[in-house]
Design a protein around this motif. Structure first.
Motif, short mmCIF file in Angstrom:
data_model
loop_
_atom_site.label_atom_id
_atom_site.label_comp_id
_atom_site.label_asym_id
_atom_site.label_seq_id
_atom_site.Cartn_x
_atom_site.Cartn_y
_atom_site.Cartn_z
N SER A 1 0.88 -0.96 0.09
CA SER A 1 -0.05 0.06 -0.06
C SER A 1 0.69 1.34 0.17
N GLY A 2 0.59 2.12 -0.81
CA GLY A 2 1.22 3.33 -0.97
C GLY A 2 2.84 3.53 -0.76
N CYS A 3 3.46 2.48 -1.84
CA CYS A 3 4.92 2.73 -1.48
C CYS A 3 5.41 3.80 -2.49
N THR A 4 6.41 4.47 -1.65
CA THR A 4 7.00 5.60 -2.47
C THR A 4 8.45 5.82 -2.46
N ILE A 5 8.94 4.62 -1.94
CA ILE A 5 10.64 4.38 -2.19
C ILE A 5 11.08 4.48 -3.48
N GLN A 6 12.24 5.05 -3.93
CA GLN A 6 12.60 5.28 -4.97
C GLN A 6 14.06 4.74 -5.03
N ALA A 7 14.13 3.15 -5.23
CA ALA A 7 15.50 2.77 -4.79
C ALA A 7 16.58 3.06 -5.73
N ILE A 8 16.10 3.25 -7.14
CA ILE A 8 16.92 3.13 -8.23
C ILE A 8 17.19 4.67 -8.40
N PRO A 9 18.21 5.16 -8.11
CA PRO A 9 18.68 6.57 -8.40
C PRO A 9 18.24 7.14 -9.92
N PRO A 10 17.49 8.01 -10.09
CA PRO A 10 17.12 8.38 -11.81
C PRO A 10 18.37 8.46 -12.46
N VAL A 11 19.65 8.92 -12.02
CA VAL A 11 20.78 9.18 -12.93
C VAL A 11 21.29 7.68 -13.17
N LEU A 12 20.98 6.57 -12.49
CA LEU A 12 21.27 5.30 -12.69
C LEU A 12 20.18 4.52 -13.55
N ARG A 13 19.22 4.92 -13.99
CA ARG A 13 18.17 4.20 -14.50
C ARG A 13 18.53 3.89 -16.15
N ARG A 14 18.48 2.60 -16.56
CA ARG A 14 18.90 2.49 -17.87
C ARG A 14 17.88 3.03 -18.78
N THR A 15 18.59 3.47 -19.65
CA THR A 15 17.79 4.20 -21.10
C THR A 15 18.12 3.56 -22.20
N SER A 16 19.22 2.91 -22.56
CA SER A 16 19.54 2.20 -23.86
C SER A 16 18.70 0.96 -23.93
N ALA A 17 18.61 0.60 -25.05
CA ALA A 17 18.01 -0.65 -25.53
C ALA A 17 18.87 -1.68 -25.42
N PHE A 18 18.36 -2.99 -25.38
CA PHE A 18 19.32 -4.18 -25.18
C PHE A 18 18.44 -5.43 -25.98
N LEU A 19 19.09 -6.48 -26.10
CA LEU A 19 18.61 -7.45 -26.69
C LEU A 19 17.62 -7.17 -28.00
N ALA A 20 18.18 -6.48 -28.96
CA ALA A 20 17.32 -6.09 -29.87
C ALA A 20 17.17 -7.10 -31.20
N HIS A 21 18.19 -7.84 -30.94
CA HIS A 21 18.22 -8.91 -32.30
C HIS A 21 17.08 -9.86 -32.34
#
Length: 1009
Positions: free
Chosen positions: A504-524
């Motif tokens: 219920s109502g969990c607001t913890i942000q455990a992965i820092p935004p600066v370390l969140r993956r944005t690149s694609a992977f396994l596109a083959h």
């Protein structure tokens, strides 16, 4: 940072009385059972040799299934060789002075059904708790389609290393998938086909960094204190003999005041925290260091990959991608780096090339890095990989795809966040606000001991860091119920209704935004196509048909012992009692394993004559290295650290000199005489010349040339006379078991290839196991481990990440030895020697056997000299090897230990019919060569130069060759009935190295070709 063991000291550090009594009782019962049992079989035939006859009773024994030739066939083979019985053959083959004077004290052979029931009872002494220990090992779900059709499938687990790529395209493609997966997830440019475990991969990264930075003269390697403790221990073990100083510290307080050549980070850290390492990496680079990150693969679906953070190398464990925990292994480590460093990268590398028709084809690339070429110039002795486990991990990614992997990762992370919230509401303090799947709880008062004991009482394992700190790691198998049970455990008796609702109502942000993956992977497309079980099943079987395994035909590789891997030996590997144990559970939860380890060690000690056994080395290469470290430590403790010279015959395995250099020794080669034996005079001269600094001799017995050298005891005596120790390579132990013993011969230490002599399958190039046996004076120096009490009081440190190496495959060798019994094992050795001599005799007049013993006999393998055909017909060893593929065989070992030869080892498991088929094929090929010699066939346009022939060759519209299509692909009646088609024609090796591609090609590349 120094850590305590992972569970309460009172539980972890005791081999309690109950366990000790259980082991003793089981050993006593087993000895009685095996002594009382009497069996009847072909083994009791008096004409085959009285020394190994059994008393008769109407019970089938496994040895009859394992040994290929039947009694009348053995008699026929002996007659061809001119012997009445096996005893006479062995008496003429093995020097009398080294013959074992009593039968092996292992008991009689067993029935498979009964033995598996006994092993099941032992296995059930293991307690499978819910383990939340982490430290680089996570429980996972092996997709049943992968478990049944790869892990439990002899079409996948019985192949040899893909040195013959034309008949290994299936597993090479699977390994290319693995490499592509690693490259994509780590954000680096090139990855190898796997290493042995995370600890040794970290040590290989250190060695590679050291080599690349050698010109700086810097000898300090920096390691984060937040790395897994077993990884730190393996790195320290590897660093010591090389004179490398390992500094363990905190990356947040790191300064570049002190020069370093490399650094190692953990991502996420061993306590679960996630740090942005960019600033550290930049600082390390300014200091001239290369940076390695040990990264969790599943977390990289959500986290910024190491390559994007600036790391030079990424290593880690792929175990959580569908590979069972197995009490520590086997698991496939990964190793990725920048393309600039591809020629310094350890291990094997699958690359894309093309065949003679221009079709894309896969092969092992950059093979000049292999140790049989570089020898003492090699920077690593790694000559194997964990192929089978890498294939499983790669197929796990193929099955789930990028979206599926992220879904699993998000679910694991969500549950961890929910657990963190609930614990906070209970008043606990988290050690870090950032995490992926692991939490560290910092207690206000010393009470971790009590919590862990309470958890064990509820069937839960937590990580015990110290009295005030506990670790909790979640994984793919964790459920909402598990989270609720953990909260109830930490609530210490509070009513369930009073527990917080973590969803219920969990607001913890455990992965820092600066370390969140944005690149694609396994596109083959390979990772986005086979998501239904139907499609994956068909894909697996398409790949399987491109590989020649023992399920197809004999694999007569010299020095590799490709014998039967019986189904009854393989079944226990996937029993949950063996497969689902975390390697760092309290010892008393692994009583079944402890019983198995003790019995297996006792049997190996009896077979080899040694006083002590270490099961930790998880490959033959690691056994070599561990054995030399033990010798080094022995000299150190005697105040003779100056003893660093290692004598190695020129015929030795290429890993031998590489291992010696890694152990801090200086290699001095010893010549061989014209008969292929060690030149005793040269050995004497060099031992005397280096007597002040002599550390060891490395010897293979029977010799690398396939002969029982008569002077082996004199050779050992010379080394001992000058203060050295004798290391024996166990590659050829299949010719010794029950007939002679390394310790009796004079060896001080020997590594035992369980994946050869003792039936663990090669798995396409791994897994393997390389335990070592040592004489009594070396027992105190056996490898130790930082988390589990194993090894000697003055042990050399950890040589593998897990205390007993690849524990889950040790039941294979246990079952084999128990099923065969002492008599069965001895008869297997005798028949292995018989089969090799039978092949040598049948080929007499067609091919020359290069080396023989004094009585004109070989040991368990023979070397056929093909060099004359280069002059007479312009035919080389490759041509003959590839033509054998057309006849349905895997070629023997090529050009080793002598260029231009093939080394043949039939093993005891092959029937006379299969031996004859192989001999008939080689004789027929000799006649094909004769056609070239006499001018009937062109020297370039002939059956051998165009081999192997494919289905595409057969169906081609044009045929401009001076022989028929029928003769090309169906050279024998047998091939018409059981044709194995190579997937590609002969591969252009040079093209693949000049145009190096080591990740998946576009799908249309195959269709266009």
């Amino acid at each position: 940072m120094s850590e305590s063991p992972v569970s309460p000291r009172s539980d972890l550090n005791r081999f309690n009385a109950d366990l000790t009594g259980s082991i003793a009782a089981t050993r006593s019962d087993r000895k009685r059972q095996m002594t009382d049992r009497r069996t009847t079989s072909v083994l009791s035939d008096p004409d085959l040799g009285e020394a190994t006859s059994l008393q008769a009773e109407d019970i089938e024994v496994f040895a009859d299934r394992h040994i290929g030739p039947r009694s009348p066939e053995i008699q026929s083979m002996l007659a061809l060789l001119g012997f009445k019985n096996l005893a006479d053959l062995i008496a003429q083959t093995i020097p009398p002075a080294i013959r074992l004077q009593h039968p092996l004290q292992i008991g009689s052979g067993r029935r498979e059904y009964e033995l598996l029931q006994e092993l099941k009872a032992i296995a059930q002494k293991n307690q499978v708790f819910r383990s939340f220990i982490g430290m680089g090992y996570s429980n996972c779900i092996t997709p049943p389609v992968i478990q049944r059709n790869i892990l439990e499938n002899p079409g996948w687990y019985t192949q040899y290393t893909p040195y013959q790529p034309e008949i290994a395209q299936g597993r090479l493609e699977a390994l290319l998938n693995f490499q592509t997966m690693v490259v994509d997830l780590t954000g680096l440019e090139i990855a190898n086909a796997s290493l042995l475990d995370e600890g040794t991969a970290a040590a290989e990264a250190m060695a590679m960094s050291y080599t690349l930075q050698a010109k700086t003269g810097v000898k300090t390697f920096w390691v984060s204190e937040h790395c897994h403790p077993q990884t730190i221990a393996v790195v320290q073990t590897r660093a010591l003999p090389l004179g490398i100083e390992v500094v363990v510290g905190n990356h947040q307080t790191f300064t570049s005041d002190r020069p370093i050549f490399g650094a190692l980070l953990q991502y996420p850290a061993t306590d679960g925290s996630i740090d942005d390492y960019r600033a550290f990496i930049e600082q390390a680079h300014r200091a001239g260091a290369l940076v390695t990150m040990a990264a969790d693969l599943l977390s990289l679906t959500l986290l910024t990959p190491p390559g994007e953070l600036g790391a030079d190398i990424a290593i880690g464990n792929s175990q959580r991608f569908g590979v069972p925990l197995g009490y520590g292994g086997p698991h496939a480590a990964y190793f990725a780096t920048r393309e600039t460093y591809k020629r310094q990268m350890p291990g094997r590398l699958v690359g894309v090339s093309k065949d003679v028709n221009g079709r894309p084809a896969l092969r092992l690339a950059l093979q000049t890095r292999e140790q049989h070429i570089r020898r003492d110039k090699a920077t690593s002795n790694i000559c194997t990989a964990q192929v089978l486990l890498a294939i499983i991990a790669g197929m796990y990614a193929v099955y789930h795809g990028p979206a599926g992997l992220q879904r699993i990762a998000r679910r694991v992370h969500r549950l961890t966040v929910q657990l963190a919230k609930g614990l906070q509401e209970l008043g606990y303090t988290l050690g870090s606000d950032t995490f992926f799947d692991t939490l560290r709880l910092d207690l206000k008062e010393a009470g971790a001991d009590e919590i862990v004991v309470r958890a064990i009482a509820q069937g839960i394992n937590l990580r015990y860091i110290n009295d005030r700190t506990i670790g909790i790691s979640l994984d793919e198998t964790t459920t909402d119920r598990d989270v609720a049970d953990l909260l109830a455990l930490f609530a210490d008796g509070q009513a369930t209704a009073a527990l917080p609702n973590p969803r219920s109502g969990c607001t913890i942000q455990a992965i820092p935004p600066v370390l969140r993956r944005t690149s694609a992977f396994l596109a083959h497309p390979v990772f986005n196509t086979y998501h239904s079980e139907t499609e994956l099943l068909r894909y697996l079987y398409r790949l399987q048909t491109r590989d020649l395994s023992l399920a197809t035909a004999m694999i007569p590789l010299g020095s590799c012992t490709m014998k039967l891997n019986a189904t009854s030996e393989m079944l226990p590997v996937t029993w949950p009692e063996f497969g689902q144990l975390h390697p760092f559970v309290p010892i008393d939860q692994a009583q079944g394993y402890q019983i198995l380890f003790q019995q297996l060690s006792d049997w190996l000690a009896e077979i080899t004559g040694f006083a002590g056994i270490s099961l930790q080395p998880n490959a033959g290469s690691q056994g070599e290295y561990a054995g030399l470290l033990v010798i080094r430590q022995y000299h150190e403790q005697r105040g003779e650290s100056h003893r660093t010279v290692c004598l190695i015959p020129q015929s030795a395995h290429g890993t031998n000199p590489a291992s010696a250099v890694m152990a801090g020794m200086k290699v001095v080669p010893v010549a061989c005489d014209l008969q292929g034996n060690i030149d005793v005079a040269d050995l004497q001269a060099k031992a005397e010349a280096h007597q002040q600094n002599l550390a060891a001799l490395m010897i293979t017995y029977p010799s690398t040339h396939g002969v029982f050298e008569e002077g082996v005891q004199e050779i050992c005596a010379i080394i001992h006379r000058y203060g050295g120790q004798v290391y024996m390579d166990g590659a050829n132990l299949n010719a010794q078991v029950g007939l002679c013993r390394p310790a009796d011969i004079g060896a001080d230490v020997c590594h035992l290839n369980l994946h050869k002599t003792f039936c663990i399958p090669h798995g396409g190039g791994g897994p393997g196991m390389g335990p070592i046996g040592v004489q009594a004076h070396l027992v105190p120096f056996l490898p130790t481990h930082p988390l589990i009490p194993v090894g000697g009081e003055q042990g050399v440190g950890a040589v593998a990440a897990a205390p007993w190496g690849s524990s889950s495959i040790l039941p294979i060798s246990w079952v084999y030895i128990a099923l065969m019994g002492g008599t069965g094992l001895t008869r297997a050795t005798e028949v292995a020697i018989l089969n090799a001599n039978y092949i040598a005799k049948r080929l007499e007049g067609h091919y020359s056997v290069l080396y023989k013993g004094q009585q004109g006999l070989v040991a368990h393998e023979c070397i056929l000299d093909l060099r004359q055909f280069k002059k007479s017909a312009d035919i080389d060893v490759d041509d003959i090897a590839k033509r054998l593929i057309d006849y349905g065989f895997h070629p023997p070992t090529m050009s080793w230990p002598v260029p231009g030869t093939i080394m043949v080892e039939p093993t005891e498991s092959e029937s006379k019919q299969e031996l004859d088929r192989f001999c008939d094929a080689l004789i027929a090929i000799r006649e094909e060569i004769r056609e070239i010699e006499t001018g009937q066939m062109d020297r370039q346009n002939n059956l051998l130069k165009h081999a192997p022939h494919t289905a595409a060759d057969l169906t081609a519209e044009t045929w401009d060759r001076p022989y028929s299509r029928d003769r090309a692909v169906f050279p024998t009646p047998w091939t018409r009935e059981h044709k194995f088609w190579p997937a590609v024609g002969r591969i252009d090796n040079a093209y693949g190295d000049r145009n190096l591609v080591c990740s998946c090609l576009p799908m249309d590349a195959y269709g266009d070709a």
